[in-house]
Design a protein around this motif. Structure first.
Motif, PDB file in Angstrom:
ATOM      1  N   CYS A   1      10.132  34.019  24.522  1.00 37.42           N
ATOM      2  CA  CYS A   1      10.458  32.731  25.110  1.00 37.42           C
ATOM      3  C   CYS A   1      11.895  31.721  23.923  1.00 37.42           C
ATOM      4  N   HIS A   2      11.628  32.050  23.241  1.00 39.65           N
ATOM      5  CA  HIS A   2      12.405  31.008  22.057  1.00 39.65           C
ATOM      6  C   HIS A   2      14.258  31.130  22.126  1.00 39.65           C
TER       7      HIS A   2
ATOM      8  N   ARG B   1      10.214  18.229  29.493  1.00 34.03           N
ATOM      9  CA  ARG B   1      10.403  19.017  28.924  1.00 34.03           C
ATOM     10  C   ARG B   1      10.370  18.538  27.249  1.00 34.03           C
TER      11      ARG B   1
ATOM     12  N   HIS C   1       1.352  23.416  16.206  1.00 35.44           N
ATOM     13  CA  HIS C   1       2.138  21.846  17.031  1.00 35.44           C
ATOM     14  C   HIS C   1       0.635  20.962  16.258  1.00 35.44           C
TER      15      HIS C   1
ATOM     16  N   SER D   1      14.282  27.349  22.558  1.00 35.26           N
ATOM     17  CA  SER D   1      12.948  27.118  23.437  1.00 35.26           C
ATOM     18  C   SER D   1      13.458  27.727  24.704  1.00 35.26           C
ATOM     19  N   ASP D   2      12.986  27.546  25.243  1.00 34.52           N
ATOM     20  CA  ASP D   2      12.728  27.317  26.838  1.00 34.52           C
ATOM     21  C   ASP D   2      12.868  26.668  27.429  1.00 34.52           C
ATOM     22  N   PHE D   3      11.789  25.767  26.513  1.00 34.90           N
ATOM     23  CA  PHE D   3      10.840  24.422  27.865  1.00 34.90           C
ATOM     24  C   PHE D   3       9.946  24.842  28.362  1.00 34.90           C
TER      25      PHE D   3
ATOM     26  N   ARG E   1       3.966  24.391  25.596  1.00 30.56           N
ATOM     27  CA  ARG E   1       5.701  24.614  25.293  1.00 30.56           C
ATOM     28  C   ARG E   1       5.829  25.120  23.901  1.00 30.56           C
ATOM     29  N   THR E   2       7.085  25.702  24.467  1.00 35.70           N
ATOM     30  CA  THR E   2       7.552  26.426  23.260  1.00 35.70           C
ATOM     31  C   THR E   2       8.720  25.759  22.794  1.00 35.70           C
ATOM     32  N   THR E   3       8.089  25.397  21.394  1.00 41.92           N
ATOM     33  CA  THR E   3       8.368  24.647  20.815  1.00 41.92           C
ATOM     34  C   THR E   3       9.586  25.316  19.769  1.00 41.92           C
ATOM     35  N   PRO E   4      10.866  24.025  20.062  1.00 41.59           N
ATOM     36  CA  PRO E   4      12.376  23.884  19.761  1.00 41.59           C
ATOM     37  C   PRO E   4      12.109  24.540  18.437  1.00 41.59           C
ATOM     38  N   LEU E   5      13.515  26.073  17.640  1.00 41.66           N
ATOM     39  CA  LEU E   5      13.403  26.016  16.364  1.00 41.66           C
ATOM     40  C   LEU E   5      13.835  25.245  15.286  1.00 41.66           C
TER      41      LEU E   5
END
Length: 911
Positions: A814-815, A731, A868, A827-829, A853-857
């Motif tokens: 996704c987020h 993750r 990234h 995020s869904d990681f 990877r989906t970046t956490p917001l």
């Protein structure tokens, strides 16, 4: 062997082939400052620095219509109609020959590529002149072969397609002058005074176009007089007419040499004499011959070398022009000895040999200097083919077959070498068409301060690609940087000049090269350092407004801004937010421990925080930061990072280093004293340090929750990483390859600060002389306790309309807002395909080059760089960079109303 009618058919075909190639290459070649400064354009504004005070001065700011530059190009201009019409581009190159192109402005509108294509008929005219000249002197067959070879000759086709008139027009005008002489009705009579005056006018224009014409015309004239008794009977009146006409054409150059306050011509003479004194040896001359042959038939290697590659030279590219040079040299020697000879080849031999000696003694730059004799080189090759036909005929064979085979053998390698290296727009250096186009688009859509050009190679480019006026600092900076170019440890090099420029030009945007090569000035790779040093001296910060990349994603240009205090550059839509003094983030202050920590966990957190902010043990030999807190400091300890502490990574290292194919290699920015950081390869990519707030809660998200999220509502390409022990979910990491906080800490210690540790295994040995591993598991666990305990940033209010837009656009697919126990994490990681724009081409830990990877917001409002690699400085640019599985979401955003988009941005500012 070939009658005049068929020869003219060949001429028409050759012109068509030349125009077709030129049309294509005009849109594919990179943009050079030497092209754009030769044309009438808005008057250049130069930054002049005197006594540590900078002034922005326009070339045309005086009452005089004629003005000299104070150090930049063009040197001498006519100010009229709001444009600066170049009279002299520099002390030995005239600009007047470009003026007629301004009459065609309705066709090209100043666009660089359209301007190039508008000028292609000049190349077609050159083919016609060469045909008529060689036909008169050597017959129809040799004339037809000349235009066939010239129409595909790399040095001719490529340089016409980039509009470098100063290299090609002098030779064309000399050829026109020769044609005027040989086309007289009665060749048994010497030229008349009127014909001599016309010839002198053309020769004078050639010299005015470039002083190199002297070293083309002089040997040609000498050989013509030696060869022709008729020309030796030319009257004194005709010689006087020719001389006066030539002097009249070169008068602007002579006046400028005398009146130029910057003494450019004298400087050039001194420079050339110094160059000659350093090259008086046979080995240097042999090297010039080889370089001349390469530039003639394999001009692509010139840019390949500029890009730092070996050029991949084919032996055939040397063999063919070498044979042509040898043939013309032999013909010239036979002419001197009064033996039977090919007089066309002999004349070309005289020009090439004399010019080779001239360049050998006068120049230090390779490649481009030989383009002035490309017509002579092409004609020599045609003469060789004609000689093959004559030899075949003498032996009783079919001369047409022999000529056909020799022509094919000659021109096929020339054509292949023009195109075999791929798209020149993708060169990983600052003169890059893709990056220049992106720069133009950015300047057109992004209001902001004036653009200050710092690099010689970029002068004139902003105006050419966008119409945006520019200020030229390059000469003032160059003088300052040149004084300390040999002092790599002098980090203040150029600082005073940049400080003066910042003070004189508020809200300036500095255009800097991110990639330079050995053809650039020796100081240009240190421009960014000079700006950073100046900002530090002013107590300011350098921000990257935008950077511009090759098609493969290599950053080669950047716009940098210097911000002081509350001063803000208008090109920035948003800076990183600082938390309000009493702003609560969850149940704690930003950068502080979570409220739910036990007493033992709090003690471990405090101990880890101390390690996090102090200098790490055994850092180096290469590093991005010497403490964790250096890289994670925005807006507080544990936050995100900036460009100063960015990590660079690349894949597929060269085989000689012993690493397996495809391994990821880290390139850290800073070396310890005594070490030199390796130069990153062209495929290197950036990684911005992410914020660490709330990672302890993310670590506790059940694997099943992440797997369920990855299988719900996503395209087939969405996936979780299952390569860790017990098939647990990764993750952490841009490519999601780390499963827990200690692994994350160990990986960052190694990659960011070169601190070897047991979690990284044998590959963590860094060879710096300290025993490996340099820290133990207890050290890692202590740091991990701090990272685990950092409180999540929480929310700053709500925005119902924005949240509705977030969900309706598809962002929440996704987020995912909540992944218990992590709330407001967004995020869904999972790993997703993100399209070509975001792709970095690095297949890392089973992910492909376009997967991330989906970046956490969470905490988004506190970031100042997005994505990234930190390329985006605004939320909107970050959104629109998404592709792949997010393409439909981006389309929804772009198709929404202004109010809906504004609502989304307001909502993101609450995260």
């Amino acid at each position: 062997m070939l009658n005049a009618g068929y020869a003219r058919i060949v001429l028409v075909v050759a012109i068509g082939v030349f125009l077709a190639q030129g049309w294509y290459l005009a849109g594919a070649q990179v943009g050079y400052n030497e092209e754009v400064v030769g044309h009438a354009a808005p008057p250049a504004t130069e930054i002049v620095v005197e006594d540590h005070v900078a002034r922005a001065i326009s070339i045309c700011d005086s009452h005089s219509r004629i003005a000299f530059s104070r150090g930049g190009d063009p040197h001498l201009v006519l100010c009229a109609g709001g444009l600066a019409w170049p009279i002299l581009v520099n002390s030995y190159i005239g600009g007047v020959l470009y003026w007629p192109l301004q009459l065609l402005r309705p066709l090209h509108h100043g666009n660089l590529i359209a301007l190039r294509r508008t000028a292609l008929p000049i190349g077609a005219f050159a083919l016609l002149v060469l045909f008529l000249l060689v036909e008169r002197l050597g017959g129809a067959l040799c004339a037809a072969l000349t235009v066939v070879v010239t129409a595909v000759f790399p040095a001719v086709v490529i340089m016409h397609s980039v509009l470098t008139f100063f290299e090609l027009v002098p030779a064309l005008l000399i050829a026109c002058a020769a044609l005027v002489v040989v086309q007289r009705a009665d060749p048994s009579l010497p030229p008349s005074a009127w014909r001599a005056a016309a010839t002198g006018t053309l020769v004078g224009l050639a010299v005015f176009a470039s002083i190199k014409a002297v070293f083309i015309g002089a040997p040609l004239l000498a050989f013509a007089l030696f060869e022709s008794p008729v020309l030796r009977r030319t009257s004194a009146r005709a010689w006087l007419a020719a001389g006066l006409a030539a002097m009249l054409m070169t008068l602007p150059m002579a006046i400028a040499a005398i009146a130029d306050p910057n003494s450019g011509f004298g400087h050039q003479v001194t420079y050339r004499l110094a160059a000659a004194a350093s090259k008086l040896n046979p080995r240097a001359f042999a090297g010039e011959i080889v370089t001349a042959l390469i530039s003639a038939a394999d001009l692509g290697i010139y840019m390949a070398r500029a890009d730092g590659t070996d050029g991949n030279l084919w032996p055939a590219t040397l063999l063919l022009p070498a044979i042509a040079l040898a043939y013309s040299t032999v013909a010239f020697v036979r002419a001197l000895r009064r033996l039977p000879h090919d007089r066309v080849a002999a004349a070309c031999g005289a020009v090439q040999l004399f010019y080779l000696v001239f360049v050998w003694l006068a120049y230090t730059q390779e490649g481009g200097n030989y383009l002035a004799i490309c017509y002579a080189q092409a004609i020599s090759a045609a003469c060789v083919i004609a000689a093959v036909g004559r030899m075949v005929a003498k032996r009783g064979g079919n001369p047409i077959v022999g000529v056909g085979l020799a022509t094919a053998i000659t021109i096929v390698p020339l054509v292949v070498n023009t195109y075999r290296r791929g798209d020149p727009r993708n060169l990983a250096i600052s003169i890059n068409m893709e990056a220049e186009r992106a720069l133009g688009e950015h300047l057109q859509r992004t209001p902001g301060g004036p653009v200050v050009v710092t690099s010689t190679n970029l002068v004139g480019i902003p105006d050419a690609v966008s119409g945006h006026p520019e200020l030229r600092l390059n000469d003032a900076l160059g003088r300052a940087m040149g004084e300390c170019a040999e002092q790599p440890d002098d980090h203040g090099c150029g600082q005073d000049v940049v400080v003066a420029a910042i003070n004189a030009v508020p809200r300036a945007r500095f255009l800097v090269p991110l990639r330079t090569v050995h053809y650039d000035k020796g100081w240009e790779h240190r421009i960014s350092d000079a700006i950073a040093s100046a900002a530090h001296a002013l107590g300011a910060q350098v921000q990257e407004e935008a950077h511009f990349e090759t098609r493969q994603g290599v950053p080669v240009l950047a716009l940098l801004v210097v911000e002081r205090g509350s001063e803000s550059n208008g090109s920035h839509e948003r800076a990183a937010r600082q938390p309000h003094e009493n702003e609560k983030v969850g149940e704690a202050q930003l950068g502080q421990p979570r409220a739910d920590l036990t007493a033992a966990e709090r003690a471990a957190f405090d101990a880890g925080q101390q390690l996090f902010t102090q200098t790490l043990p055994a850092v180096g030999p290469f590093y991005n930061g010497q403490s964790c807190g250096e890289c994670h400091a925005i807006p507080t300890v544990g936050g995100s990072g900036d460009l100063e502490h960015v990590e660079y990574i690349a894949a597929n290292p060269p085989a000689p280093d012993g690493r397996p194919h495809g391994e990821i290699v880290v390139y850290r920015q800073h070396p310890l004293p005594g070490w030199t950081a390796p130069t990153p390869p062209p495929n290197v990519r950036r990684r911005i340090a992410p914020p660490l707030y709330g990672l302890g809660l993310i670590e506790r998200i059940p694997d099943a929750t992440i797997r369920a999220a990855c299988g719900r509502g996503h395209a087939a390409g969405a996936k979780s990483q299952g390569t860790l022990p017990d098939n647990s979910v990764a993750r952490f990491g841009v490519k999601a390859f780390l499963g827990n906080v200690p692994d994350f800490v160990g990986s960052m210690l190694d990659s960011e600060s070169n601190v070897s540790n047991p979690l990284e295994g044998e590959g963590s040995n860094d060879g710096d002389g300290f025993p490996d591993p340099e820290v133990d598991l207890k050290f890692i666990e202590t740091l991990a306790a701090f990272v685990r305990g950092l409180a999540p940033p929480g929310r700053n209010g709500t925005d119902a309309a924005g949240e509705s837009a977030f969900r309706s656009f598809g962002c929440a697919v996704c987020h995912v807002p909540d992944m218990s126990p992590a709330t407001n994490v967004f995020s869904d990681f999972c790993v997703h395909r993100m399209g070509d724009v975001l792709a970095d081409g690095i297949p890392d830990h089973d992910t492909k080059g376009d997967e991330f990877r989906t970046t956490p917001l969470q905490g988004l409002r506190f970031r100042k760089l997005y994505l990234h690699d930190g390329r985006a400085t605004t939320l909107e640019s970050a959104i629109t960079a998404h592709g792949g599985e997010a393409e439909s979401t981006v389309r929804a955003y772009q198709g929404a109303t202004g109010d809906q988009r504004a609502a989304l941005l307001r909502f993101l500012d609450t995260l």
